[in-house]
Design an enzyme around this catalytic site. Structure first.
Site, PDB file in Angstrom:
ATOM      1  N   TYR A 197      -1.882  -1.132  10.147  1.00 21.29           N
ATOM      2  CA  TYR A 197      -1.891  -1.519   8.584  1.00 21.29           C
ATOM      3  C   TYR A 197      -0.646  -0.945   7.992  1.00 21.29           C
ATOM      4  CZ  TYR A 197      -4.114  -1.258   3.902  1.00 21.29           C
ATOM      5  OH  TYR A 197      -4.268  -1.386   2.564  1.00 21.29           O
ATOM      6  N   SER A 238       0.731  -1.197   0.075  1.00 23.36           N
ATOM      7  CA  SER A 238      -0.037  -0.018  -0.056  1.00 23.36           C
ATOM      8  C   SER A 238       0.851   1.112   0.089  1.00 23.36           C
ATOM      9  CB  SER A 238      -0.960   0.025   1.426  1.00 23.36           C
ATOM     10  OG  SER A 238      -1.571   1.273   1.427  1.00 23.36           O
TER      11      SER A 238
HETATM   12  P1  NDP Z   1     -11.303  -6.105  -0.440  1.00 25.50           P
HETATM   13  O1  NDP Z   1     -11.727  -5.839   0.891  1.00 25.50           O
HETATM   14  O2  NDP Z   1     -12.233  -5.702  -1.466  1.00 25.50           O
HETATM   15  O3  NDP Z   1     -10.699  -7.480  -0.409  1.00 25.50           O
HETATM   16  C1  NDP Z   1     -10.004  -8.205   0.337  1.00 25.50           C
HETATM   17  C2  NDP Z   1     -10.031  -9.653   0.001  1.00 25.50           C
HETATM   18  O4  NDP Z   1      -9.102 -10.242   0.935  1.00 25.50           O
HETATM   19  C3  NDP Z   1     -11.224 -10.374   0.195  1.00 25.50           C
HETATM   20  O5  NDP Z   1     -11.599 -11.032  -1.194  1.00 25.50           O
HETATM   21  C4  NDP Z   1     -11.323 -11.248   1.265  1.00 25.50           C
HETATM   22  O6  NDP Z   1     -11.725 -12.492   1.129  1.00 25.50           O
HETATM   23  C5  NDP Z   1      -9.887 -11.399   1.414  1.00 25.50           C
HETATM   24  N1  NDP Z   1      -9.331 -11.546   2.927  1.00 25.50           N
HETATM   25  C6  NDP Z   1      -9.246 -11.045   3.799  1.00 25.50           C
HETATM   26  N2  NDP Z   1      -8.939 -11.651   5.021  1.00 25.50           N
HETATM   27  C7  NDP Z   1      -8.831 -12.789   4.573  1.00 25.50           C
HETATM   28  C8  NDP Z   1      -8.372 -14.052   5.220  1.00 25.50           C
HETATM   29  N3  NDP Z   1      -8.144 -14.108   6.552  1.00 25.50           N
HETATM   30  N4  NDP Z   1      -8.333 -15.195   4.475  1.00 25.50           N
HETATM   31  C9  NDP Z   1      -8.370 -15.286   3.374  1.00 25.50           C
HETATM   32  N5  NDP Z   1      -8.712 -14.181   2.584  1.00 25.50           N
HETATM   33  C10 NDP Z   1      -9.000 -12.980   3.216  1.00 25.50           C
HETATM   34  O7  NDP Z   1      -9.793  -5.267  -0.448  1.00 25.50           O
HETATM   35  P2  NDP Z   1      -9.042  -4.690  -1.722  1.00 25.50           P
HETATM   36  O8  NDP Z   1      -9.376  -5.312  -2.779  1.00 25.50           O
HETATM   37  O9  NDP Z   1      -9.205  -3.246  -1.604  1.00 25.50           O
HETATM   38  O10 NDP Z   1      -7.635  -4.834  -1.063  1.00 25.50           O
HETATM   39  C11 NDP Z   1      -6.853  -6.024  -1.673  1.00 25.50           C
HETATM   40  C12 NDP Z   1      -5.437  -5.606  -1.159  1.00 25.50           C
HETATM   41  O11 NDP Z   1      -5.039  -4.464  -1.575  1.00 25.50           O
HETATM   42  C13 NDP Z   1      -5.299  -5.688   0.250  1.00 25.50           C
HETATM   43  O12 NDP Z   1      -4.243  -6.244   0.696  1.00 25.50           O
HETATM   44  C14 NDP Z   1      -5.379  -4.370   0.610  1.00 25.50           C
HETATM   45  O13 NDP Z   1      -4.722  -3.924   2.056  1.00 25.50           O
HETATM   46  C15 NDP Z   1      -4.674  -3.749  -0.415  1.00 25.50           C
HETATM   47  N6  NDP Z   1      -4.567  -2.276  -0.775  1.00 25.50           N
HETATM   48  C16 NDP Z   1      -6.090  -1.671  -1.030  1.00 25.50           C
HETATM   49  C17 NDP Z   1      -6.251  -0.370  -1.246  1.00 25.50           C
HETATM   50  C18 NDP Z   1      -7.501   0.290  -1.572  1.00 25.50           C
HETATM   51  O14 NDP Z   1      -7.598   1.475  -1.599  1.00 25.50           O
HETATM   52  N7  NDP Z   1      -8.459  -0.498  -1.679  1.00 25.50           N
HETATM   53  C19 NDP Z   1      -5.005   0.472  -1.002  1.00 25.50           C
HETATM   54  C20 NDP Z   1      -3.859  -0.014  -0.519  1.00 25.50           C
HETATM   55  C21 NDP Z   1      -3.736  -1.424  -0.602  1.00 25.50           C
HETATM   56  P3  NDP Z   1     -12.865 -13.057   1.891  1.00 25.50           P
HETATM   57  O15 NDP Z   1     -14.326 -12.129   1.943  1.00 25.50           O
HETATM   58  O16 NDP Z   1     -13.453 -14.373   1.539  1.00 25.50           O
HETATM   59  O17 NDP Z   1     -12.366 -13.008   3.515  1.00 25.50           O
END
Ligand code: NDP
Length: 254
Positions: free
Chosen positions: A157, A144
């Site tokens: 985070y 991030s």
């Molecule tokens: P979302 O919340 O849309 O997606 C997150 C995903 O992670 C979900 O599909 C969820 O699946 C999965 N997940 C969370 N916890 C677990 C777990 N314990 N085990 C398995 N799967 C898990 O977030 P984003 O798409 O926005 O984020 C994706 C990545 O990008 C993250 O690492 C986030 O920190 C990073 N990021 C996002 C930003 C943004 O602005 N959106 C900015 C900077 C970084 P399920 O629902 O099945 O648990």
């Protein structure tokens, strides 16, 4: 096109059942890979895999919590058994708990670090044998811009994402002799479920972000397909240990 051709490659994308993970998984599939989406939510996962399937792409879903080491190892073993091995791992699953540092419980701290950072270590270790046996591989972790900057509500985070940048460098040096390239992608502000929550919670965030992002728009999940394909294919064979910002110029502004 050979540089960006992923035909026959097997990719695991954690958190690939939604958001940025699904955007990258679609990109890898369109470049020819079979994407295995890993997540906790089976309904969302099956739906995501069927959506890719319906477009003639190769994808499947495995239910696993990335904070559960045994579940991660089982997931990787089942991919190796079903697909013959793993070529690409994207450590994308992540969560945010937004609170002032003084309000954080130790359990919340561990939950963020376990999901965002420790999971990348577990998954990378789990795929190492298969990648080495196949003569190389690609590991990409999703950090991030908050790996580079602080924010009052992001103590755990930011720590987890900063850790991923250093994890990427260390692993890259360790596994370069195995022809495994290890890189990170650092997203800026992207329109997903994760930021819906942030916008609801942090007053004035929307306006602040638009003011700070030179591109003057939120990122879309589709913005990550190109970076993921580049770091997964032959085009990046001499690129390792680096972090690629995909942020509309947010970090460049200082
Ligand atoms: P979302 O919340 O849309 O997606 C997150 C995903 O992670 C979900 O599909 C969820 O699946 C999965 N997940 C969370 N916890 C677990 C777990 N314990 N085990 C398995 N799967 C898990 O977030 P984003 O798409 O926005 O984020 C994706 C990545 O990008 C993250 O690492 C986030 O920190 C990073 N990021 C996002 C930003 C943004 O602005 N959106 C900015 C900077 C970084 P399920 O629902 O099945 O648990």
């Amino acid at each position: 096109m050979r540089l960006f051709d992923l035909t026959g490659r097997v990719a695991i994308v954690t958190g690939g059942n939604g958001g940025i993970g699904l955007g990258m998984a679609r990109g890898l599939c369109e470049a020819g890979a079979h994407a295995v989406l890993v997540g906790r939510n089976r309904e969302k996962g099956d739906q995501a895999a069927s959506g890719l399937d319906a477009d003639g792409l190769k994808a499947s879903f495995i239910e696993a919590d990335v904070t559960d080491e045994a579940a991660c190892r089982r997931a990787v073993a089942s991919v190796v058994a079903a697909q013959g091995g793993v070529d690409i791992l994207i450590n994308n699953a992540g969560i945010a708990i937004r609170k002032q540092p003084e309000d954080y419980t130790l359990a919340e701290w561990h939950k963020v670090l376990d999901t965002n950072l420790t999971s990348a270590f577990i998954m990378s270790q789990a795929v190492h044998t298969s990648m080495k046996a196949r003569g190389g591989g690609k590991i990409i972790s999703i950090g991030s811009v908050l790996a580079l900057f602080g924010a009052p509500f992001s103590v755990a985070y930011s720590s987890s994402k900063g850790g991923l940048v250093q994890f990427t460098k260390a692993l890259a040096t360790a596994w370069a002799p195995d022809n495994i390239q290890v890189n990170a992608i650092l997203p800026g502000w992207i329109d997903t479920e994760l930021t819906v929550a942030a916008r609801a919670q942090v007053e004035g965030l929307e306006a602040k972000i638009m003011d700070r992002v030179p591109a003057k728009r939120w990122g879309k999940v589709q913005d990550f397909a190109g970076a993921a394909i580049f770091l997964s294919g032959a085009a990046s064979d001499f690129v390792t240990g680096t972090s690629l910002l995909v942020d509309g110029g947010f970090a460049a502004q200082g």
